[in-house]
Design a protein around this motif. Structure first.
Motif, short mmCIF file in Angstrom:
data_model
loop_
_atom_site.label_atom_id
_atom_site.label_comp_id
_atom_site.label_asym_id
_atom_site.label_seq_id
_atom_site.Cartn_x
_atom_site.Cartn_y
_atom_site.Cartn_z
N ASN A 108 0.76 -1.26 0.10
CA ASN A 108 0.01 -0.02 -0.13
C ASN A 108 0.83 1.26 0.01
O ASN A 108 0.31 2.35 0.44
N GLY A 109 2.11 1.12 -0.35
CA GLY A 109 2.86 2.36 -0.40
C GLY A 109 2.67 3.36 -1.22
O GLY A 109 2.16 3.03 -2.50
N MET A 110 2.77 4.54 -1.08
CA MET A 110 2.37 5.50 -1.99
C MET A 110 3.00 5.43 -3.26
O MET A 110 2.57 5.78 -4.51
N LEU A 111 4.11 5.08 -3.52
CA LEU A 111 5.15 5.23 -4.77
C LEU A 111 4.55 3.88 -5.58
O LEU A 111 4.37 4.31 -6.82
N ASN A 112 4.22 2.82 -4.99
CA ASN A 112 3.69 1.76 -5.71
C ASN A 112 2.41 2.19 -6.15
O ASN A 112 1.81 1.59 -7.56
N GLN A 113 1.60 2.69 -5.62
CA GLN A 113 0.13 3.26 -5.71
C GLN A 113 0.34 4.28 -7.00
O GLN A 113 -0.56 4.03 -8.01
N LEU A 114 1.34 4.91 -6.93
CA LEU A 114 1.49 6.04 -8.06
C LEU A 114 1.69 5.11 -9.31
O LEU A 114 1.31 5.53 -10.40
N ASN A 116 1.12 2.30 -10.26
CA ASN A 116 -0.27 1.51 -10.68
C ASN A 116 -1.27 2.34 -11.38
O ASN A 116 -1.73 2.00 -12.37
N PHE A 117 -1.18 3.64 -11.11
CA PHE A 117 -1.96 4.52 -11.44
C PHE A 117 -1.87 4.84 -12.88
O PHE A 117 -2.72 5.03 -13.63
N PHE A 118 -0.50 4.89 -13.27
CA PHE A 118 -0.22 5.09 -14.52
C PHE A 118 0.31 4.02 -15.26
O PHE A 118 0.79 3.79 -16.50
#
Length: 274
Positions: A108-114, A116-118
């Protein structure tokens, strides 16, 4: 004398014993040094430390020089950007390490979420032996290059502007001015920055200890176990103070040798006439 000379002498003395913290210990001579140089764990920690130093120092100085040149120009909000880039250097390494543990958390880290968003694949960052050391190097570069940027910025402002004007009249381009004027003019400051960055790189500990569970072994499969972490574990977890002292002396000799070599080399590439 109190905080440097005496502790060094005591450390060297302990390195010649099998001291474990108790009242009973004996003189063992060079046994601890022989164990250290024949230990695959210690030699691997030296190799990991060397890799860290090469990449961390290289990128720190590279980014510091790049941003120093950019921010030496008369740009809007120049002082603001200088402060923002320098700011990570004055934040405690423990706080930075804990913050990036949250940012780089695999699930759930912010970098991985970012990413995945792209539509980009996520990574395990600190949990993968292949990427853990590189991730720590990236965080270290982000934290420290602002300090060297300020130093290089001060050096840039000491270079005579007439040299650049004369070069422009002769038709020199940006790359030629960088090679022939900027780098030679910055050579004393670059020498200082390289020296301090290398010394700091060999002593890295806090980021790795915080970010990779250093107390249990230095990250996934020991991939981030640097020399200082190995010394810490031997001294304060295994209570092998004699052996840890020998490792400390070896590290001191390595740092001292590299520093003295740099001082000898400075006469070949450091100039003061710019």
């Amino acid at each position: 004398m109190l905080f440097i000379i005496i502790p060094i002498i005591m450390t060297f003395g302990l390195s010649l014993t099998n001291y474990t913290g108790g009242p009973n210990f004996s003189f063992t001579g060079l046994k601890n040094y022989i164990i250290a140089f024949t230990s695959p764990i210690f030699t691997r920690s030296l190799w990991i430390t060397l890799k860290y130093v090469i990449f961390a120092v290289g990128f720190q100085i590279l980014f510091a020089l790049l941003f120093a040149i950019i921010l030496n120009e008369k740009l809007l909000l120049n002082s603001f950007f200088r402060g923002v880039i320098f700011l990570p250097n004055i934040i405690a390494s423990v706080a930075i390490g804990l913050s990036f543990m949250v940012i780089l958390e695999p699930n759930n880290g912010m970098l991985n979420q970012l990413l995945n968003f792209f539509g980009l694949p996520s990574s395990r960052w600190l949990a993968d032996p292949k990427s853990a050391l590189g991730t720590i190097i990236a965080v270290s570069v982000w934290q420290n290059f602002g300090y060297y940027m300020i130093i290089l910025l001060g050096g840039l402002q000491q270079i005579n502007p007439c040299l650049y004007e004369a070069a422009e009249i002769d038709g020199a381009g940006a790359l030629r001015k960088l090679i022939s004027i900027t780098i030679p003019g910055l050579s004393p400051v670059l020498f200082f920055s390289f020296t301090m960055s290398i010394i700091g790189g060999f002593k890295v500990f806090d980021l790795i200890y915080v970010m990779t569970g250093g107390s249990e072994g230095g990250g996934p499969a020991g991939s981030t176990k640097v020399v200082v972490l190995e010394i810490y574990q031997n001294a304060f977890q295994r209570f092998r103070f004699g052996y840890a002292s020998a490792q400390s002396v070896i590290l001191l000799i390595i740092i001292l040798g590299i520093t003295l070599w740099q001082y000898r080399q400075q006469k070949k590439w450091v100039t003061y006439d710019a």
